[in-house]
Design a protein around this motif. Structure first.
Motif, PDB file in Angstrom:
ATOM      1  N   LEU A   3      29.860  30.146  73.313  1.00  0.00           N
ATOM      2  CA  LEU A   3      28.971  28.863  73.362  1.00  0.00           C
ATOM      3  C   LEU A   3      27.975  28.783  72.310  1.00  0.00           C
ATOM      4  O   LEU A   3      27.918  27.605  71.858  1.00  0.00           O
ATOM      5  CB  LEU A   3      28.431  28.969  74.774  1.00  0.00           C
ATOM      6  N   PHE A  16      27.364  30.732  88.376  1.00  0.00           N
ATOM      7  CA  PHE A  16      27.943  30.604  87.031  1.00  0.00           C
ATOM      8  C   PHE A  16      27.318  29.400  86.290  1.00  0.00           C
ATOM      9  O   PHE A  16      26.899  29.451  85.172  1.00  0.00           O
ATOM     10  CB  PHE A  16      29.438  30.831  87.046  1.00  0.00           C
ATOM     11  N   TRP A  39      19.738  27.943  83.406  1.00  0.00           N
ATOM     12  CA  TRP A  39      18.986  28.716  82.188  1.00  0.00           C
ATOM     13  C   TRP A  39      19.217  28.299  80.735  1.00  0.00           C
ATOM     14  O   TRP A  39      18.162  28.203  80.079  1.00  0.00           O
ATOM     15  CB  TRP A  39      19.309  30.337  82.438  1.00  0.00           C
ATOM     16  N   ARG A  40      20.402  28.225  80.557  1.00  0.00           N
ATOM     17  CA  ARG A  40      20.731  27.795  79.033  1.00  0.00           C
ATOM     18  C   ARG A  40      20.333  26.486  78.496  1.00  0.00           C
ATOM     19  O   ARG A  40      19.380  26.704  77.423  1.00  0.00           O
ATOM     20  CB  ARG A  40      22.245  27.776  78.809  1.00  0.00           C
ATOM     21  N   GLY A 100      25.008  43.290  76.018  1.00  0.00           N
ATOM     22  CA  GLY A 100      24.770  43.833  77.392  1.00  0.00           C
ATOM     23  C   GLY A 100      24.917  42.466  78.360  1.00  0.00           C
ATOM     24  O   GLY A 100      24.386  41.502  77.878  1.00  0.00           O
ATOM     25  N   GLU A 114      17.484  33.532  72.099  1.00  0.00           N
ATOM     26  CA  GLU A 114      16.926  34.698  72.274  1.00  0.00           C
ATOM     27  C   GLU A 114      15.607  34.869  72.471  1.00  0.00           C
ATOM     28  O   GLU A 114      15.015  35.806  73.320  1.00  0.00           O
ATOM     29  CB  GLU A 114      17.378  35.698  71.058  1.00  0.00           C
ATOM     30  N   MET A 133      11.003  35.472  79.391  1.00  0.00           N
ATOM     31  CA  MET A 133      11.338  35.993  80.765  1.00  0.00           C
ATOM     32  C   MET A 133      11.077  37.580  80.857  1.00  0.00           C
ATOM     33  O   MET A 133      10.729  38.195  81.354  1.00  0.00           O
ATOM     34  CB  MET A 133      12.884  35.953  80.769  1.00  0.00           C
TER      35      MET A 133
HETATM   36  C1  LIG Z   1      16.036  39.825  76.992  1.00  0.00           C
HETATM   37  C2  LIG Z   1      17.042  38.911  76.927  1.00  0.00           C
HETATM   38  C3  LIG Z   1      17.649  38.412  75.780  1.00  0.00           C
HETATM   39  C4  LIG Z   1      18.664  37.577  75.652  1.00  0.00           C
HETATM   40  N1  LIG Z   1      19.058  37.006  74.535  1.00  0.00           N
HETATM   41  C5  LIG Z   1      20.244  36.206  74.549  1.00  0.00           C
HETATM   42  C6  LIG Z   1      20.817  35.697  73.537  1.00  0.00           C
HETATM   43  O1  LIG Z   1      20.283  36.160  72.378  1.00  0.00           O
HETATM   44  N2  LIG Z   1      21.714  34.887  73.571  1.00  0.00           N
HETATM   45  C7  LIG Z   1      22.278  34.488  74.644  1.00  0.00           C
HETATM   46  O2  LIG Z   1      23.129  33.805  74.516  1.00  0.00           O
HETATM   47  N3  LIG Z   1      21.704  34.699  75.799  1.00  0.00           N
HETATM   48  C8  LIG Z   1      20.779  35.883  75.783  1.00  0.00           C
HETATM   49  N4  LIG Z   1      20.072  36.389  77.130  1.00  0.00           N
HETATM   50  C9  LIG Z   1      20.573  35.763  78.286  1.00  0.00           C
HETATM   51  C10 LIG Z   1      22.118  36.716  78.994  1.00  0.00           C
HETATM   52  O3  LIG Z   1      21.715  38.107  79.050  1.00  0.00           O
HETATM   53  C11 LIG Z   1      23.287  36.239  78.106  1.00  0.00           C
HETATM   54  O4  LIG Z   1      23.586  34.954  77.978  1.00  0.00           O
HETATM   55  C12 LIG Z   1      24.497  37.087  78.869  1.00  0.00           C
HETATM   56  O5  LIG Z   1      24.276  38.237  79.160  1.00  0.00           O
HETATM   57  C13 LIG Z   1      25.888  36.827  78.002  1.00  0.00           C
HETATM   58  O6  LIG Z   1      27.030  37.422  78.399  1.00  0.00           O
HETATM   59  P1  LIG Z   1      28.092  36.506  79.051  1.00  0.00           P
HETATM   60  O7  LIG Z   1      28.650  35.615  78.321  1.00  0.00           O
HETATM   61  O8  LIG Z   1      28.992  37.672  79.863  1.00  0.00           O
HETATM   62  O9  LIG Z   1      27.202  35.712  80.440  1.00  0.00           O
HETATM   63  P2  LIG Z   1      27.475  35.515  81.871  1.00  0.00           P
HETATM   64  O10 LIG Z   1      26.671  36.508  82.749  1.00  0.00           O
HETATM   65  O11 LIG Z   1      28.986  35.239  82.093  1.00  0.00           O
HETATM   66  O12 LIG Z   1      26.552  34.101  82.112  1.00  0.00           O
HETATM   67  C14 LIG Z   1      27.543  32.926  81.552  1.00  0.00           C
HETATM   68  C15 LIG Z   1      26.726  32.213  80.568  1.00  0.00           C
HETATM   69  O13 LIG Z   1      25.602  31.704  81.098  1.00  0.00           O
HETATM   70  C16 LIG Z   1      24.409  31.662  80.043  1.00  0.00           C
HETATM   71  N5  LIG Z   1      23.263  32.383  80.307  1.00  0.00           N
HETATM   72  C17 LIG Z   1      23.235  33.240  81.244  1.00  0.00           C
HETATM   73  N6  LIG Z   1      21.945  33.482  81.297  1.00  0.00           N
HETATM   74  C18 LIG Z   1      21.327  32.799  80.588  1.00  0.00           C
HETATM   75  C19 LIG Z   1      19.866  33.074  80.250  1.00  0.00           C
HETATM   76  N7  LIG Z   1      18.778  33.775  80.578  1.00  0.00           N
HETATM   77  N8  LIG Z   1      19.495  32.336  79.106  1.00  0.00           N
HETATM   78  C20 LIG Z   1      20.700  31.369  78.336  1.00  0.00           C
HETATM   79  N9  LIG Z   1      21.847  31.576  78.712  1.00  0.00           N
HETATM   80  C21 LIG Z   1      22.287  32.145  79.555  1.00  0.00           C
HETATM   81  C22 LIG Z   1      25.250  32.180  78.842  1.00  0.00           C
HETATM   82  O14 LIG Z   1      25.677  31.113  77.846  1.00  0.00           O
HETATM   83  C23 LIG Z   1      26.398  33.084  79.324  1.00  0.00           C
HETATM   84  O15 LIG Z   1      27.510  32.971  78.586  1.00  0.00           O
HETATM   85  C24 LIG Z   1      19.337  37.312  77.142  1.00  0.00           C
HETATM   86  C25 LIG Z   1      18.593  37.749  78.159  1.00  0.00           C
HETATM   87  C26 LIG Z   1      17.507  38.434  78.066  1.00  0.00           C
HETATM   88  C27 LIG Z   1      17.010  39.045  79.457  1.00  0.00           C
END
Ligand SMILES: Cc1cc2nc3c(=O)[nH]c(=O)nc-3n(C[C@H](O)[C@H](O)[C@H](O)COP(=O)(O)OP(=O)(O)OC[C@H]3O[C@@H](n4cnc5c(N)ncnc54)[C@H](O)[C@@H]3O)c2cc1C
Ligand code: SF4
Length: 510
Positions: free
Chosen positions: A275, A306, A313-314, A367, A406, A413
């Motif tokens: 994404l 999801f 959030w995004r 993570g 980020e 948050m």
């Molecule tokens: C301290 C901290 C730093 C983070 N930094 C980033 C970062 O640099 N880049 C990033 O993409 N996400 C970040 N996140 C949000 C989130 O942790 C990651 O998007 C997620 O873990 C990515 O893994 P996934 O694709 O397996 O997500 P899944 O758990 O499968 O979630 C699906 C999608 O939802 C979106 N998403 C979920 N939570 C968030 C959120 N809080 N903000 C924005 N999008 C979200 C992502 O695009 C993600 O791919 C951060 C969260 C925290 C607490």
């Protein structure tokens, strides 16, 4: 030197063949431009996994452009350009253009750098709208203007209504907006059974060459590269989406917050890199999840949970990033002053939760959300790490990190450095939360229930220390106010023992 028309810049997180740059592209008069520059990994922290991911995805995208006969100027690491301005100036020295064009970057620093360079070279620059997101230009700003206290939930509801996502006319499907209370299951003592392994993508020739170049030209980056397995092309991104939808989406909701040793992916999508590099659009990811629900192949709590992450959030953090664009890096509402403990760089820690979570970041650049928020982020918050130091770690070490997403997540948050813009209260918890949501504590020498003494869990000790230190702030919140009362209900000896243990930790952790 005859004058060309547009020099169209494509940055590493703009690998979108549908972007506005391509709308009126004329191969005779325009050029595309991409650059691998060393400062993005040396002056600004970027781990091996993150650097290889960005550069490999860029080279794959460039290859596709060449196949489609687009004229492309591409600077590789071998050309030894240190920064975007240096590479851009070198291009402009040999070619004359009417104008530079670039889709608005997701990092204010990069905008400023390119702007300065264009000014220095006396050439006009046009920023094109980024159409990759669901919300349109100005939409978040208009929504925010009517709010005293912005909250993600209401922004998310507005987008769902306006875009008719998981809606029946003006009502949410299933009669409620949110299934969060169903989505906090842990795996219990037995742990997860039969986890569906996600599709992992082996390095191809291009990725192997990138890795060799990174080892040669950017030695000493943090982390390990052997385990690299991220999608790097649009085709692979589509396969990763299909794999998640088919095998893991159905349990995404239930186990969204759960953690387990040596299981980095669990039921998460691993789609954030696709994404954020724009190999996938959020609209197509949401549509794929919605269709799965319509076909009865995944339950509503999973699909809504999801979609909420992406549509809610995004889009929300992106809106907030631009709303406070120049202010973020100055924020420090809790006056946090400590350095980042060294364990964040080498995973060397007796604390099992931190050891495993940081090791995973070094090995995969990944993570999931709760590891970021409630392990690495929580410890930095309780420890009182300077917001800028923890921000640089998150931006550099995670494969999906780009400033617009980020920064609000980390400074807002996770660290509450924004004083309550992203969330209404600091996300704090003791070791008991980690114990409930994972098996980490089972292999840890510390006791999550204990706040003082040699076996005390550092999270639990520092949790009470944090409550003590920030009583005024926490008392204003009903739930956290209760914890301030609980702190006062502790005997003086107990309070003293906790404070002593906290001081011991502050003195002894490197
Ligand atoms: C301290 C901290 C730093 C983070 N930094 C980033 C970062 O640099 N880049 C990033 O993409 N996400 C970040 N996140 C949000 C989130 O942790 C990651 O998007 C997620 O873990 C990515 O893994 P996934 O694709 O397996 O997500 P899944 O758990 O499968 O979630 C699906 C999608 O939802 C979106 N998403 C979920 N939570 C968030 C959120 N809080 N903000 C924005 N999008 C979200 C992502 O695009 C993600 O791919 C951060 C969260 C925290 C607490
Ligand atoms: S006891 Fe504390 S430090 Fe150890 S794993 Fe549990 S929460 Fe982490």
């Amino acid at each position: 030197m005859s004058e060309l028309r547009y020099l169209n810049l494509i940055l590493g997180d703009q690998l979108d063949a549908e972007s506005l740059l391509f709308d009126d592209f004329d191969s005779q008069r325009d050029r595309l431009w991409m650059a691998e520059v060393s400062a993005e990994s040396t002056e600004y922290l970027s781990s091996k996994q993150r650097t290889v991911l960005f550069l490999s995805a860029m080279r794959h995208f460039a290859e596709q452009l060449k196949i489609n006969s687009y004229p492309l100027i591409y600077w590789t690491l071998k050309d030894k350009k240190s920064s975007f301005p240096e590479a851009l100036s070198a291009t402009l020295k040999h070619n004359s253009f009417e104008k530079i064009r670039c889709v608005l970057p997701g990092d204010v620093r990069v905008i400023n750098e390119i702007q300065q360079c264009a000014k220095g070279s006396d050439i006009e620059i046009e920023w094109l709208a980024d159409q990759h997101f669901i919300s349109e230009k100005g939409e978040f700003k208009a929504w925010l203007a009517n709010r005293k206290q912005p909250r993600m939930e209401f922004w998310y509801r507005q987008l769902r209504k306006n875009r008719q996502i998981l809606m029946e006319n003006d009502q949410p499907i299933g009669g409620q907006w949110n299934f969060d209370k169903d989505n906090r299951k842990s795996f219990g003592k037995k742990g997860p059974s039969k986890l569906p392994a996600p599709l992992l993508f082996e390095a191809d020739d291009i990725t192997r060459q990138v890795t060799a170049d990174v080892e040669k030209f950017l030695p000493n980056l943090y982390g390990n590269i052997k385990s690299f397995n991220w999608p790097v092309t649009r085709q692979q991104a589509l396969e990763a989406l299909k794999d998640f939808i088919k095998h893991r989406l159905k349990h995404f909701g239930d186990y969204q917050d759960a953690m387990w040793t040596d299981e980095p992916w669990l039921y998460h999508s691993r789609l954030s890199t696709c994404l954020n590099l724009k190999l996938l659009s959020p609209a197509e990811v949401i549509a794929a999840a919605e269709t799965t629900y319509a076909k009865n192949e995944a339950p509503l709590n999973a699909v809504e949970g999801f979609i909420r992450q992406i549509l809610g959030w995004r889009e929300y953090v992106r809106g907030l990033y631009w709303s406070y664009r120049d202010d973020w890096l100055q924020m420090n509402a809790l006056n946090a002053r400590r350095n980042l403990p060294t364990l964040y760089w080498d995973a060397e820690s007796e604390m099992a939760c931190l050891h495993h979570s940081v090791k995973q970041v070094l090995d995969h650049g990944y993570g999931h959300h709760i590891q970021r928020l409630m392990v690495t982020g929580l410890f930095a918050l309780l420890w009182g790490v300077k917001p800028k130091a923890i921000h640089e770690w998150y931006l550099g070490m995670y494969v999906d990190a780009v400033a617009w997403v980020e920064i609000p997540n980390t400074l807002g948050m996770s660290q509450y450095a924004d004083g309550g813009i992203v969330g209404s209260k600091p996300y704090i918890a003791s070791g008991a939360y980690i114990d409930r949501m994972s098996n980490y504590c089972q292999s840890c020498p510390f006791n999550p229930k204990q706040a003082s003494g040699e076996n005390a869990c550092p999270f639990t000790t520092l949790y009470w220390h944090f409550v003590d230190q920030h009583q005024d702030l926490l008392s204003k919140n009903p739930r956290l106010g209760m914890q301030v009362k609980n702190w006062h209900n502790k005997s003086q000896e107990e309070q003293q023992a906790i404070s002593q243990r906290a001081e011991f930790l502050f003195r002894n952790l490197p």
